[in-house]
Write a protein that holds these residues in place. Structure first.
Motif, short mmCIF file in Angstrom:
data_model
loop_
_atom_site.label_atom_id
_atom_site.label_comp_id
_atom_site.label_asym_id
_atom_site.label_seq_id
_atom_site.Cartn_x
_atom_site.Cartn_y
_atom_site.Cartn_z
N GLY A 159 29.39 7.27 18.76
CA GLY A 159 28.58 6.12 18.29
C GLY A 159 27.73 6.65 17.18
N TRP A 168 29.19 8.42 14.38
CA TRP A 168 29.65 7.58 13.48
C TRP A 168 28.44 6.82 12.53
N TRP A 169 27.60 6.51 13.23
CA TRP A 169 26.46 5.78 12.38
C TRP A 169 25.84 6.71 11.47
#
Length: 103
Positions: A64, A67-68
């Protein structure tokens, strides 16, 4: 005159790292929410499958954050869009609600 030392002059009005108070507040909120959401992912994995689920949650949290970073160019960009911050807030709240229901 032998005891005189020469001090280099400091430049006046140097560059600031900050883009302003609002940008700093959004960056602080993003840091807190990313940390909270990552912790919720690990907690949900632990609730679902014990220690191995916690390990999978850590992998999911790292995914995550990566991805950010790919979405914004940096983990904590200088000018974070408000839309991204609201999306992160909604996601963190949903993960909290899910962990509350599961526990």
């Amino acid at each position: 005159m032998a005891d005189v030392s020469i001090q280099p002059q400091r430049p006046h009005g140097g560059t600031s790292v900050s883009a302003g108070a609002a940008s700093d507040a959004k960056t602080l909120a993003a840091a807190a929410l990313l940390t909270f959401a990552a912790g919720m992912i690990v907690l949900i994995g632990y609730i679902m499958a014990g220690g191995f689920g916690g390990f999978l949650g850590i992998i999911g949290a790292v995914f995550g954050v990566v991805w950010w970073k790919n979405l914004h160019g940096k983990v904590f960009p200088r000018d974070l869009p408000a839309k991204s911050l609201v999306g992160l807030l909604v996601t963190a709240a949903a993960l909290f609600g899910l962990s509350y229901v599961m526990a």
